[in-house]
Enzyme design. Structure first.
Site, PDB file in Angstrom:
ATOM      1  N   ASN A 117       0.862  -1.181   0.000  1.00  0.00           N
ATOM      2  CA  ASN A 117       0.000   0.000   0.000  1.00  0.00           C
ATOM      3  C   ASN A 117       0.896   1.227   0.000  1.00  0.00           C
ATOM      4  OD1 ASN A 117      -1.812   2.038   0.487  1.00  0.00           O
ATOM      5  ND2 ASN A 117      -2.248   1.434   2.604  1.00  0.00           N
ATOM      6  N   TRP A 118       0.972   1.875  -1.146  1.00  0.00           N
ATOM      7  CA  TRP A 118       1.923   2.991  -1.282  1.00  0.00           C
ATOM      8  C   TRP A 118       1.397   4.285  -0.685  1.00  0.00           C
ATOM      9  CZ3 TRP A 118       4.050   2.461  -7.004  1.00  0.00           C
ATOM     10  CH2 TRP A 118       4.745   1.239  -7.108  1.00  0.00           C
ATOM     11  N   LYS A 119       0.130   4.322  -0.345  1.00  0.00           N
ATOM     12  CA  LYS A 119      -0.469   5.554   0.206  1.00  0.00           C
ATOM     13  C   LYS A 119      -0.188   6.727  -0.746  1.00  0.00           C
ATOM     14  CE  LYS A 119      -0.090   3.425   4.682  1.00  0.00           C
ATOM     15  NZ  LYS A 119      -0.028   3.576   6.135  1.00  0.00           N
TER      16      LYS A 119
ATOM     17  N   HIS B 249      -9.439   1.496   4.518  1.00  0.00           N
ATOM     18  CA  HIS B 249      -8.182   1.663   5.253  1.00  0.00           C
ATOM     19  C   HIS B 249      -8.415   2.612   6.435  1.00  0.00           C
ATOM     20  CE1 HIS B 249      -4.124   2.821   6.295  1.00  0.00           C
ATOM     21  NE2 HIS B 249      -3.756   1.686   5.730  1.00  0.00           N
TER      22      HIS B 249
ATOM     23  N   GLU C 122      -6.784   4.981   7.563  1.00  0.00           N
ATOM     24  CA  GLU C 122      -6.543   6.403   7.260  1.00  0.00           C
ATOM     25  C   GLU C 122      -7.762   7.022   6.582  1.00  0.00           C
ATOM     26  OE1 GLU C 122      -2.799   5.820   5.290  1.00  0.00           O
ATOM     27  OE2 GLU C 122      -1.865   5.387   7.207  1.00  0.00           O
TER      28      GLU C 122
ATOM     29  N   GLU D 216      -5.619  -4.675  10.413  1.00  0.00           N
ATOM     30  CA  GLU D 216      -4.597  -3.664  10.656  1.00  0.00           C
ATOM     31  C   GLU D 216      -4.909  -2.920  11.949  1.00  0.00           C
ATOM     32  OE1 GLU D 216      -2.513  -2.599   6.700  1.00  0.00           O
ATOM     33  OE2 GLU D 216      -4.168  -1.234   6.991  1.00  0.00           O
TER      34      GLU D 216
ATOM     35  N   GLY E  94       2.297   2.432  10.781  1.00  0.00           N
ATOM     36  CA  GLY E  94       3.275   3.512  10.646  1.00  0.00           C
ATOM     37  C   GLY E  94       3.930   3.910  11.949  1.00  0.00           C
TER      38      GLY E  94
ATOM     39  N   SER F 215       3.145  -2.005  10.356  1.00  0.00           N
ATOM     40  CA  SER F 215       4.596  -2.068  10.590  1.00  0.00           C
ATOM     41  C   SER F 215       5.205  -3.437  10.258  1.00  0.00           C
ATOM     42  CB  SER F 215       4.931  -1.649  12.026  1.00  0.00           C
ATOM     43  OG  SER F 215       4.518  -0.305  12.257  1.00  0.00           O
TER      44      SER F 215
END
Ligand code: PGA
Length: 232
Positions: free
Chosen positions: A6-8, A90, A92, A157, A163, A193
């Site tokens: 997941n490159w965000k 996600h 975020e 997650e 992160g 992580s």
């Protein structure tokens, strides 16, 4: 085993091209590999990974085919581009962009109906874990997703591990994965992580079917090291 990167909001088209050129030269047999670039880099990734076994997925997808939804992208648009799947829900998105269990489920169901592969994210926050609400939260988030589907996987997650460099212990991940699988019979990836030095022990848990990797997926060496840990 599935390892998804997941490159965000990292890697525009130029960096995506360089990464994908290097990635396609790697020997990654025995593991399913997916990269999830930002929208603007999807076409580049699809083009450069064409003819390989590596999948390209988006980081979100809207539930309608088209319409007045500024900033959104539909499943049919992703399909047209040759994108094979999408992440939904996600943390975020839930934390910063107002996603709810209901919008996440709508996104997931529409994407599945359109033939996309879906990685639906669930996980408790640090406060929820401290209050002993992990099970309640997971039951609610997983329950909202609906029925199992051959194109659906869940990513567990824990928000406190994303992160932060804090990883769930393999035992704690296993416990959550077992609960999730008892609620919905689909593969469950671990995310939060994941790094080359902790991937093997997390992936060794019987309930862990792969990983959703954020930070460590941005670097070719660490991402491929995690992919290789999944083949063992
Ligand atoms: P992280 O992110 O690996 O950087 O913790 C995981 C994720 O957010 O999917």
């Amino acid at each position: 085993m599935l390892i998804a990167g997941n490159w965000k909001m990292y890697k525009g088209p130029a960096e995506t091209a360089a990464f994908c050129r290097a990635l396609r030269d790697q020997e990654l047999d025995g593991v399913d590999v997916v990269v999830c670039p930002p929208y603007v880099s999807l076409a580049t990734a699809v083009e450069l990974l064409a003819g390989t076994e590596i999948g390209v997925a988006a980081q979100n997808v809207h539930w309608d085919g088209e319409g007045p939804y500024t900033g959104e992208v539909s499943a049919s648009m992703l399909r047209e581009l040759g994108v094979y799947g999408a992440i939904v829900g996600h943390s975020e998105r839930r934390q910063y962009f107002g996603e709810t269990d209901e919008t996440v489920a709508k996104r997931a169901r529409a994407a599945l109906a359109a033939g996309l592969f879906v990685i639906a994210c669930v996980g408790e926050t640090e406060d929820e874990r401290a209050r002993d609400e992990t099970e309640t939260v997971l039951r609610r988030q997983v329950g909202a997703l609906g029925d199992p589907d051959e194109n659906l996987v869940i990513a567990y997650e824990p928000v406190w591990a994303i992160g932060t460099g804090k990883t769930a212990t393999p035992e704690l991940a296993q416990e959550a994965h077992a609960l999730i699988k008892s609620l919905l019979d689909v593969p469950v990836l671990y995310g939060g992580s994941v790094k080359p030095d902790n991937a093997a022990e997390l992936l060794a848990q019987p309930g862990v079917d792969g990983a959703l990797v954020g930070g460590a997926s941005l670097d070719l060496d660490s991402f491929t090291a995690i992919c290789r840990a999944a083949t063992r």
